[in-house]
Design a protein around this motif. Structure first.
Motif, mmCIF file in Angstrom:
data_model
loop_
_atom_site.group_PDB
_atom_site.id
_atom_site.type_symbol
_atom_site.label_atom_id
_atom_site.label_comp_id
_atom_site.label_asym_id
_atom_site.label_seq_id
_atom_site.Cartn_x
_atom_site.Cartn_y
_atom_site.Cartn_z
ATOM 1 N N UNK A 32 -16.072 11.295 -0.553
ATOM 2 C CA UNK A 32 -16.802 11.027 0.536
ATOM 3 C C UNK A 32 -18.132 10.021 0.076
ATOM 4 N N UNK A 33 -18.105 9.412 -0.906
ATOM 5 C CA UNK A 33 -19.217 8.731 -1.661
ATOM 6 C C UNK A 33 -19.031 7.124 -1.390
ATOM 7 N N UNK A 34 -20.308 6.457 -1.559
ATOM 8 C CA UNK A 34 -20.297 5.373 -1.825
ATOM 9 C C UNK A 34 -20.523 5.094 -3.396
ATOM 10 N N UNK A 35 -21.110 6.321 -3.859
ATOM 11 C CA UNK A 35 -21.488 6.201 -5.364
ATOM 12 C C UNK A 35 -20.921 7.000 -6.242
ATOM 13 N N UNK A 36 -20.292 6.449 -7.251
ATOM 14 C CA UNK A 36 -19.476 7.255 -8.221
ATOM 15 C C UNK A 36 -20.172 7.896 -9.462
ATOM 16 N N UNK A 37 -20.877 7.041 -10.372
ATOM 17 C CA UNK A 37 -21.646 7.411 -11.503
ATOM 18 C C UNK A 37 -23.129 7.465 -11.216
ATOM 19 N N UNK A 51 -18.078 7.020 3.630
ATOM 20 C CA UNK A 51 -18.159 7.456 4.947
ATOM 21 C C UNK A 51 -17.670 6.785 6.132
ATOM 22 N N UNK A 52 -17.316 7.208 7.091
ATOM 23 C CA UNK A 52 -16.639 6.733 8.333
ATOM 24 C C UNK A 52 -17.320 6.780 9.630
ATOM 25 N N UNK A 53 -16.744 6.257 10.408
ATOM 26 C CA UNK A 53 -17.383 6.372 12.088
ATOM 27 C C UNK A 53 -16.648 7.603 12.360
ATOM 28 N N UNK A 54 -17.201 7.613 13.626
ATOM 29 C CA UNK A 54 -16.811 9.093 14.374
ATOM 30 C C UNK A 54 -15.316 9.066 14.618
ATOM 31 N N UNK A 55 -14.512 8.077 14.487
ATOM 32 C CA UNK A 55 -13.103 8.001 14.745
ATOM 33 C C UNK A 55 -12.488 8.101 13.490
ATOM 34 N N UNK A 56 -13.108 7.996 12.237
ATOM 35 C CA UNK A 56 -12.415 8.252 10.991
ATOM 36 C C UNK A 56 -12.087 6.873 10.411
ATOM 37 N N UNK A 57 -12.770 5.994 10.797
ATOM 38 C CA UNK A 57 -12.572 4.417 10.311
ATOM 39 C C UNK A 57 -13.528 4.190 9.062
ATOM 40 N N UNK A 58 -13.021 3.577 7.953
ATOM 41 C CA UNK A 58 -14.124 3.850 6.854
ATOM 42 C C UNK A 58 -15.088 2.697 6.920
ATOM 43 N N UNK A 59 -16.310 2.804 6.733
ATOM 44 C CA UNK A 59 -17.372 2.071 6.810
ATOM 45 C C UNK A 59 -17.562 1.139 5.433
ATOM 46 N N UNK A 60 -17.945 -0.340 5.640
ATOM 47 C CA UNK A 60 -18.137 -0.949 4.575
ATOM 48 C C UNK A 60 -19.579 -0.447 3.882
ATOM 49 N N UNK A 61 -19.443 -0.709 2.625
ATOM 50 C CA UNK A 61 -20.661 -0.403 1.640
ATOM 51 C C UNK A 61 -22.151 -1.007 2.102
#
Length: 357
Positions: A32-37, A51-61
């Motif tokens: 559920x991250x933009x960040x890994x390390x 992260x996503x919008x309220x409909x579950x569609x992924x958000x761009x970084x």
């Protein structure tokens, strides 16, 4: 009880590090991250889970968190701050008796200003009208078997009530609480200290959280979701005595994403979700195998019913608001059950004193 026999085929990875840095590596799939390390001295961004919008569609970084409209009346259902703060003071802080609340309202009514509340019931009605963070108590009843034999013992003739809150609603309220924004982990991780040794602190730093994320990632549509481990606890020695031959055993819930400090601070990080019925009967049944089996069956059936609302989300992710204001796809999982030895025996269905293996 909740160990799924996870395979260790995918080992916990070794993060890059220097001798003077603590380092973390996050799970590559259920994060559920933009960040890994993450490094204490610096941050390096790797685009993985989103992260996503309220409909579950992924958000761009880099997408800002969704704006939330300010409520017209932040004190709703109270007309204003004055009544809200008075109710909070009398009900939560002072825990004033009903008679004293009524007397105080009568005294305030003598002034030029009208009474803030007509009486204690008026105040309770407005408190019960609060919608934010609400998880109302519900009740289900264990039905009496209509085919009981004539000489059936009294404990089989009881219609046991089990009080509970909707677990999905309780977890959603914890996840959406902005107070936890800085004390919340969205992903399992492995952390190494400057000496190169692994460090354990919060729940998501443990091997259990990592292994179960590996296990859950093997299912379809879970990649990029945030795993929420349910941590349960109960204490059979802390009961509320009810009428008849019944006592109630409190059941509590928290989630593994919270840091230990947030959970200890009692800011709604640990929430009571149920009162399990404990059958009582005559002393002659103390060593009766049938009575013991009846109590165990009632206990497990009660847990099954209480967690029914989260069962679909244990295989298919659902969209939930998180403390930092972003929506994420969430998948639920059982984490730990904190209990003393007699309760562990009851949960695991083993014989007390025997080795479960």
């Amino acid at each position: 009880m909740f160990d799924f026999g996870v395979s260790d085929d995918e080992p916990e990875p070794e993060p890059e590090r220097s001798s003077s840095q603590r380092s973390r590596v996050y799970h590559q799939h259920l994060n559920g991250l933009f960040l890994s390390f993450y490094f204490v001295s610096a941050c390096t961004n790797y685009y993985l889970g989103q992260p996503c919008d309220e409909n579950g569609h992924a958000l761009p970084p880099g997408t800002p968190k969704p704006a939330t409209a300010a409520p017209e009346n932040p004190w709703e259902p109270f007309p204003g701050e004055q009544k809200f703060r008075l109710a909070d003071f009398l009900y939560r802080q002072e825990q004033m008796s009903q008679a004293n609340v009524d007397e105080l309202m009568k005294i305030l009514a003598l002034s030029e200003a009208s009474s803030l509340f007509a009486n204690h019931q008026d105040m309770y009605n407005q408190i019960d009208g609060i919608k934010h963070g609400s998880a109302p108590w519900k009740c289900f009843v264990k039905e009496i078997d209509p085919n009981l034999r004539v000489d059936a013992p009294d404990y089989e003739r009881e219609a046991y009530q089990v009080w509970y809150r909707d677990v999905d609603t309780v977890i959603s309220n914890i996840l959406a609480n902005p107070d936890f924004a800085d004390e919340f982990d969205t992903t399992p991780y492995v952390e190494l200290g400057p000496d190169g040794k692994q460090r354990w602190s919060d729940f998501m730093s443990g091997g259990y959280a990592w292994r179960h994320a590996v296990y859950l990632h093997g299912r379809s549509s879970t990649s990029g979701a945030m795993v929420v481990h349910m941590i349960l606890g109960s204490d059979k020695t802390t009961v509320s005595v009810a009428t008849g031959n019944v006592e109630y055993w409190p059941l509590y819930l928290s989630i593994g994403n919270l840091h230990n400090g947030a959970r200890r601070a009692h800011r709604n990080g640990v929430v009571p979700i149920g009162f399990l019925a404990i059958p009582k009967s005559d002393r002659k049944y103390d060593n009766d195998d049938a009575f013991r089996a009846f109590k165990k069956k009632l206990f497990h059936r009660s847990l099954e019913a209480i967690f029914r609302s989260v069962k679909p989300a244990m295989s298919t992710p659902v969209v939930r608001m998180c403390p930092n204001g972003y929506y994420r796809r969430v998948i639920y999982d059982f984490g730990a059950y904190i209990a003393d030895y007699p309760e562990q025996v009851l949960l695991a269905g083993v014989v007390s004193g025997w080795c479960p293996k």
